[in-house]
Design an enzyme around this catalytic site. Structure first.
Site: not given
Lengths: 427, 427
Positions: A121, A183, A206, A229, A251, A254, A319-320, A353, A407, A412
């Site tokens: 995506y 969708q 999003n 971010s 950052q 963003h 993250e960074h 990045d 068990e 088995h």
């Protein structure tokens, strides 16, 4: 920027809420519509939310070649060089299987193969990121995924951005569709007349994209659900305040939800960075986003010692994480939890990045405690293989049957023992 | 058993529903109670649902050593040997980091480290499986996880099964708690006064455990959400019907929802296996479970060719796939999607469940298309590291800035460029 002192009691771990009940319900309805109506639902939603009336969902070869022709040749070269770096870094992630065999020819083995198909995506509109195409597609290609598909919401004119199509072209990706939001995720997961389903869906988006990925998870695989971010910077008096501020803002620009954190023992640096952030933020084209992010999710933490600062960074698990200190390598060795670490002042975060080769899809929301960057491993799967010889079976059947009976699983035990019921044997 | 012919139109892929809205709501309430009240909620729920009034949640060292003393020494030896095999197989899954360095000293690297803590849920009651303890704990130990915790619902008498405690003892696990269901998962995820939270939760459980794992996913990591067990067997006229039937029943006896499928070209074998299944099922202690599973989720598919049978197996992507054909290795090579493959008649599936060394935590519900057995990789995380020298930065800063501006991210471009603002530089 807000400034506060680190103390042993406070938690600086980050958690972000995940959509309202209404959003969850809306996403469920969209997915049901796509499963029920296929292409018709995709076309209807694209007209409704993207304002584009499409004749067909798939991008034609001509659209791609025309986008490439229009695209700045220098940028095409830059993207190709970035792609080469990303490919080099990810090549080292290839995995081999293994086989442990005994003298009888009995063995246990692990076979590693690529998943068959993956769908990426790609967000559209103001956030159409060619770099995301590189970062998601290349690990899948290195893994050996046979079919790789892109899907992205078109603009009102029914087109995708030239940059995204140019990035697809550089990578040899030809299966590209126009559709966005929940969708698009539903189409990748369950298929429509035009779009065959995939086995794994990756890529940012999003809140509707994130919720849709969560819904389809299990029917197909998904990558992580990425939050806004985050950057954290450990710096001392050897760092330049203007550089620290510029990186925090890289950052912050963003997303109003992005977080930017400075961790330091230096009050002098804290004050200087705070001033610089204010000054530089005002001069950015996306200043309102950056200023909001700094206001809501920006923080300078002042610690009493470098060790305390390092502990806080590990708790944050950002993250960074940039390190601009006298002994940056030494500090980096003490970092247990971070998506990516950037060492020294020439390793500004955008280096990673776009260009250095590491993946920019990274764990957010303090999940670097247990999650990792998107990688080749995410597109591989492993099959265990067991082959027992008659002799190895004979040596171990009683043990296996005893463990099964322990068990309460008599069936088995009998299955393993059933092989004794015959005289002549062939394996 | 029901028998049907394979044809190109039918889908044999498996999907299992995932809990009602009421169950989801109940689980959310349980998690909220544990987050709000801690130990008090755990103790209350344990009294309510497990019928045990506990003085403390943690199992004492004396309880473990007494359980080991009571435990059959032969079984202790069997468990230890199984543990050795499992450890050997998983040792080959250790991952190393890597570093790609250029002549300037610039580098990109991947550092691999273990997650800090992991919690294993062990089902209680009739399904108290010591083998699950081995299969979940050993990969975490091989990865190097520092803190490994077990949690399991007690019986009415407030104890855990000797087998589970013996397995913990063999592995050197000392942190064991008594609690089950969604409340146990909540305790592992968020912690209580007695139980410190963990970074990753693994292990099987009932629907409430599965739903709770789904709820806490993201705040902590989880392993897969495992569905009911599945076996598929590809067999031809060289296979013994009684052995095929015994192996089908070894999975059917797990759960009324378990699936057992035979794929063959031989009508003769199909008929013989069907008769054998009926006969053997009736003789099993858990016959009502096995018969229900065979009735609801058992199927014999007859194909026109071995290739058609193999295609069907790949579409099914079963958790366990046994191959008992003339050229079993050749068939195995054509299998793309299966959790684990068992080759030849001496590799009955319980061999892998208990002893051979491969992991028995495997992808169900056709997710072997994109998922893998539990492994050492599940307990590792990777951190990317970037260090650019001044020279490498100088060579690439314009490219990086151009790529950032292509995406409309001026702040990113300025961050990279900000390093030029100074004459004297130290990295």
């Amino acid at each position: 920027m807000k400034t506060t002192r680190l103390s042993s009691g406070i938690s600086i771990r980050r958690t972000i809420a995940e959509g309202t009940e209404q959003q969850v319900q809306a996403v469920k309805e969209i997915i049901a519509a796509v499963r029920g109506e296929g292409d018709a639902a995709l076309l209807r939603f694209t007209e409704k939310w993207d304002g584009a009336k499409l004749a067909r969902l798939r991008v034609s070869p001509e659209e791609i070649s025309e986008a490439v022709k229009r695209f700045d040749p220098q940028l095409l070269k830059d993207l190709a060089e970035a792609a080469d770096n990303i490919r080099s870094y990810h090549e080292s992630q290839k995995q081999e299987g293994y086989k442990l065999e005994n003298q009888d020819g009995s063995y246990v083995a692990q076979r590693v193969t690529a998943i068959e198909s993956a769908g990426l995506y790609v967000p559209g509109g103001t956030a159409a990121y060619p770099s995301s195409v590189l970062m998601n597609v290349i690990p899948a290609q290195v893994a050996g995924v046979g079919r790789i598909v892109l899907i992205s919401p078109p603009g009102k004119d029914g087109t995708l951005s030239d940059g995204v199509l140019a990035a697809a072209h550089i990578l040899g990706i030809e299966e590209v569709y126009k559709s966005g939001g929940a969708q698009a995720i539903a189409a990748l997961a369950y298929g429509t007349e035009s779009i065959a389903p995939v086995d794994k869906i990756t890529g940012p988006g999003n809140i509707f994209v994130a919720l849709a990925k969560r819904e389809v998870n299990g029917d197909v695989a998904i990558d992580m659900i990425a939050g806004p971010s985050e950057i954290a910077i450990i710096a001392d008096d050897t760092a330049y305040p203007d550089e620290v501020a510029a990186d925090l803002l890289s950052q912050a620009e963003h997303d109003p939800m992005a977080s930017a954190v400075l961790l330091t023992v230096s009050e002098r640096l804290a004050e200087a960075v705070s001033r610089e952030v204010q000054k530089q933020a005002a001069a950015l084209p996306r200043h309102s986003i950056a200023e909001q992010a700094i206001e809501d999710h920006g923080m300078i933490y002042i610690g009493e010692s470098l060790d305390q600062v390092i502990d806080a960074a590990n708790e944050l698990a950002p993250e960074h994480l940039e390190i601009m200190t006298e002994d940056a390598e030494g500090v980096a060795e003490k970092i247990c939890h971070a998506g990516a670490i950037f060492i020294g002042r020439f390793s500004s975060e955008p280096v990673g990045d776009y260009f250095a080769g590491t993946n920019h899809v990274l764990p957010t929301n303090s999940t670097a405690r247990f999650s990792s960057a998107l990688s080749v491993y995410d597109f591989l799967k492993r099959t265990s293989i067991i082959r027992y010889s008659e002799k190895t079976w004979q040596q171990n059947k009683d043990k296996i049957a005893r463990l099964a009976r322990l068990e309460g699983l008599e069936g088995h035990a009998r299955a393993v023992e059933s092989r004794s019921w015959k005289k002549e044997t062939h394996s």
